[in-house]
Design a protein around this motif. Structure first.
Motif, short mmCIF file in Angstrom:
data_model
loop_
_atom_site.label_atom_id
_atom_site.label_comp_id
_atom_site.label_asym_id
_atom_site.label_seq_id
_atom_site.Cartn_x
_atom_site.Cartn_y
_atom_site.Cartn_z
N LEU A 505 0.83 -1.22 0.00
CA LEU A 505 0.00 0.00 0.00
C LEU A 505 0.86 1.26 0.00
N PHE A 506 1.92 1.26 0.79
CA PHE A 506 2.80 2.43 0.83
C PHE A 506 3.45 2.66 -0.55
N ASP A 534 -8.64 -7.68 4.42
CA ASP A 534 -7.53 -8.25 5.19
C ASP A 534 -7.93 -8.45 6.66
N ALA A 535 -7.35 -9.45 7.27
CA ALA A 535 -7.68 -9.78 8.66
C ALA A 535 -7.09 -8.78 9.66
N VAL A 536 -6.08 -8.03 9.22
CA VAL A 536 -5.38 -7.11 10.14
C VAL A 536 -5.96 -5.70 9.99
N PRO A 537 -6.47 -5.11 11.08
CA PRO A 537 -7.06 -3.76 11.00
C PRO A 537 -6.10 -2.71 10.45
N ASN A 538 -4.80 -2.81 10.78
CA ASN A 538 -3.82 -1.82 10.28
C ASN A 538 -3.78 -1.82 8.75
N VAL A 539 -3.93 -3.00 8.16
CA VAL A 539 -3.94 -3.08 6.70
C VAL A 539 -5.21 -2.44 6.17
N ARG A 540 -6.34 -2.74 6.82
CA ARG A 540 -7.63 -2.23 6.32
C ARG A 540 -7.70 -0.71 6.38
N PHE A 541 -7.24 -0.11 7.49
CA PHE A 541 -7.35 1.37 7.52
C PHE A 541 -6.33 2.02 6.59
N ASN A 542 -5.23 1.32 6.29
CA ASN A 542 -4.29 1.85 5.29
C ASN A 542 -4.86 1.72 3.88
N VAL A 543 -5.76 0.73 3.68
CA VAL A 543 -6.48 0.65 2.41
C VAL A 543 -7.33 1.92 2.23
N ALA A 544 -8.03 2.31 3.30
CA ALA A 544 -8.86 3.52 3.23
C ALA A 544 -8.01 4.76 2.96
N LYS A 545 -6.87 4.85 3.60
CA LYS A 545 -5.99 6.01 3.39
C LYS A 545 -5.46 6.03 1.97
N THR A 546 -5.12 4.83 1.43
CA THR A 546 -4.62 4.77 0.05
C THR A 546 -5.70 5.16 -0.95
N MET A 547 -6.92 4.69 -0.69
CA MET A 547 -8.02 5.07 -1.59
C MET A 547 -8.25 6.58 -1.59
#
Length: 590
Positions: A505-506, A534-547
């Motif tokens: 994502l980065f 993704d099962a990991v919340p850190n990944v999911r909220f980084n998905v939102a930030k990337t979008m």
């Protein structure tokens, strides 16, 4: 009951007296800091008649309070009625210039020098010069040390007879029995030398300076090391022939002084000395002493001298650079490369690359490249780091082909260095190397390294590696990115390690800045959407930030049918951070 007008007129002084008698130091300090306000309330006449005498008589307090008072008084001239009344500020500052605490005396001396500028020549002779005399003849050494800093301020503005008297008094300070006074004289003799006439400079001041520079009384090397800087100042006032006759013996002596602190001082000030004495004396005399300092027995001296190598060589006239460097400086540099002290090698490593433009291509390849390789493989990370940070200066001289043949293997080895700061330095220089090497050579030798950094164990390395990708795409173009980088980066989204999935994502965040919308929609959006589950919340909220970052680059259809549904699901997520960033991204979509 209402106060009388007389009571009102006494109020500021009365309050100040009460506050200065308070046991709370901070309260006393605050009252001193508002002296200018009190002075404005009093007016110039009452400030001169009441406030200044009061301050003169109450110089007993904590050092911090006295320092603040000394500072305030230096800016008080407008508050006492202007330059014609500046002399009324001398008594309290004179008292402050005699206290035991050094920083208070120094601040008082500084304020006295500021006030001297606003004195007329008549007032200098009537008020300021007598103050200097009193301080110079004080029983306690503190007043005499303060006096040393005042001679240059008043000397140019007094009569010939008084000038003679001042020079005699300064001589007494230079030969004072107290080392602290001689130290003060040594630190101020340079500025006093600027004030005196040339005939007196040569006949009186320079002999005094030489006596301080050779001070042996009570083994006071602190006097001698202060004399070094003063000597450089004096050298700037003389011709080359006068320097050679009057000052050169002192500089020679300092370069071989029995005290390492004196040798360190001259090593530290060597570039200033070089500029002051000029190219002829540098070539005939200083080169020998500089080489000696590079071989000094004390590591601190060698490190200080090593740090000056590039600048010393750069300042040499072009026509003698090679003739001086090859037989005198280069042998010492070769010894320093294998020095037992890491700080010496680190100092050398920070400047040795800068010798390449001076020595030219052939000499760099023959003499310097082997030294670079030794330093690149040094056991200490700061040495390796300093070499890596200056690669561009060598590349400009010898070209990338020679650089890649000689140094690239060592650079590749450092890319996997245990010290993460060394790996980070390599990453920061990768775009430069890539641009010089070309795409084919880069893909063959360095591409795999760049990808390996994306899964490094240190976050700073992974972050730098993603920024590095963006720069490489800018250099090699979009087609290279699609064929070489983007596919590999997106494949990391399936990595079992959630940190590597986040790195994907980065990387998308930075690559989206240099990729067109169709590439983002076709290759990146599907991967981002998959990571939303993704099962990991850190990944999911980084998905939102990337979008949120890529939405401005996408067409309305992609946003409506791919991005918004995904963000809506994330908005219903049980994790509060995921909900928050999903909401922020949805706002951008609308």
């Amino acid at each position: 009951m209402a106060a009388t007008s007389e009571d009102d007129s006494l109020y500021p002084i009365a309050v100040l007296i009460d506050e200065l008698r308070n046991e709370d130091v901070q309260l006393r300090l605050n009252s001193i800091k508002k002296l200018s306000t009190i002075a404005l309330a009093l007016g110039v006449e009452r400030t001169r008649a009441e406030l200044i005498p009061f301050l003169t008589d109450t110089i007993e307090d904590e050092d911090e309070v006295l320092w603040a008072l000394a500072e305030q008084l230096g800016n008080f001239i407008p508050l006492v009625g202007g330059p014609e009344f500046a002399s009324c500020l001398l008594p309290p500052l004179e008292n402050l210039a005699t206290v035991e605490e050094t920083v208070v005396r120094e601040k008082a001396t500084e304020s006295l020098r500021m006030i001297a500028v606003d004195h007329s020549p008549a007032d200098i002779e009537k008020h300021f010069a007598p103050l200097v005399k009193r301080l110079s003849q004080g029983d306690w050494f503190t007043s005499r040390t303060s006096a040393c800093g005042l001679y240059a301020a008043c000397y140019p503005h007094v009569s010939v007879a008084l000038k003679t008297e001042l020079r005699m008094m300064f001589k007494c300070l230079c030969t004072d029995d107290t080392p602290m006074v001689r130290r003060a004289a040594a630190s101020k003799i340079g500025e006093f030398a600027k004030a005196v006439e040339m005939e007196h400079l040569k006949g009186e001041v320079i002999p005094l300076f030489n006596s301080l520079a050779n001070d042996e009384q009570f083994s006071q090397d602190s006097v001698r090391l202060l004399a070094v800087e003063a000597g450089i100042t004096i050298a700037g006032l003389l011709t080359e022939s006068d320097i050679e006759t009057l000052l050169l013996p002192m500089f020679r002596s300092a370069a071989s002084d029995k005290s390492w602190r004196v040798r360190f001082m001259i090593a530290d000030k060597f570039i200033e000395l070089q500029r002051a004495v000029g190219p002829t004396i540098t070539k005939n005399h200083l080169v020998f002493h500089f080489s000696g300092l590079l071989k000094d027995v004390e590591a601190e001296v060698r490190a200080s001298a090593a740090n000056k190598i590039k600048e010393f060589c750069t300042n040499l006239p072009d026509d003698i650079q090679e003739a001086v460097i090859m037989p005198n400086i280069l042998p010492a540099v070769k010894e320093l490369v294998c020095d037992t002290n890491q700080h010496v090698k680190a100092a050398l490593a920070s400047v040795i690359m800068g010798l390449s433009p001076i020595m030219g291509k052939d000499n760099t390849i023959q003499h310097l490249l082997p030294l670079f390789l030794i330093l690149l493989k040094d056991e200490h990370s700061d040495v390796r780091l300093n070499i890596i940070s200056n690669l561009d200066s060598v590349n400009k001289v010898i070209g990338i082909h020679q650089l890649s043949q000689s140094l690239l293997p060592a650079i590749v080895e450092l890319a996997e260095d245990p010290k993460w700061r060394v790996r980070l330095a390599i990453i920061e220089h990768m775009p430069l190397l890539a641009e010089q090497l070309g795409v084919e050579f880069f893909d063959e030798k360095l591409n795999s390294l760049c990808m390996s950094w994306l899964v490094d164990g240190v976050f700073a390395i992974r972050s730098a590696a993603t920024s590095n990708l963006k720069k490489l795409v800018s250099i090699f173009g979009l087609e290279w990115a699609q064929n070489t980088v983007i596919t590999k980066v997106l494949s990391m989204a399936r990595d079992p390690n959630y940190l590597h999935r986040m790195t994907t994502l980065f990387a998308i965040n930075v690559l989206a800045e240099v990729c067109p919308p169709d590439v983002i929609s076709k290759f990146m959006v599907p991967v981002i959407s998959n990571l939303a589950a993704d099962a990991v919340p850190n990944v999911r909220f980084n998905v939102a930030k990337t979008m949120a970052l890529i939405v401005p680059s996408l067409d309305a259809q992609t946003v409506e049918f791919q991005i918004k549904p995904c963000l809506s699901k994330l908005y219903d997520d049980e994790d509060m951070d995921v909900k928050y960033f999903a909401h922020e991204a949805l706002v951008l979509c609308h």
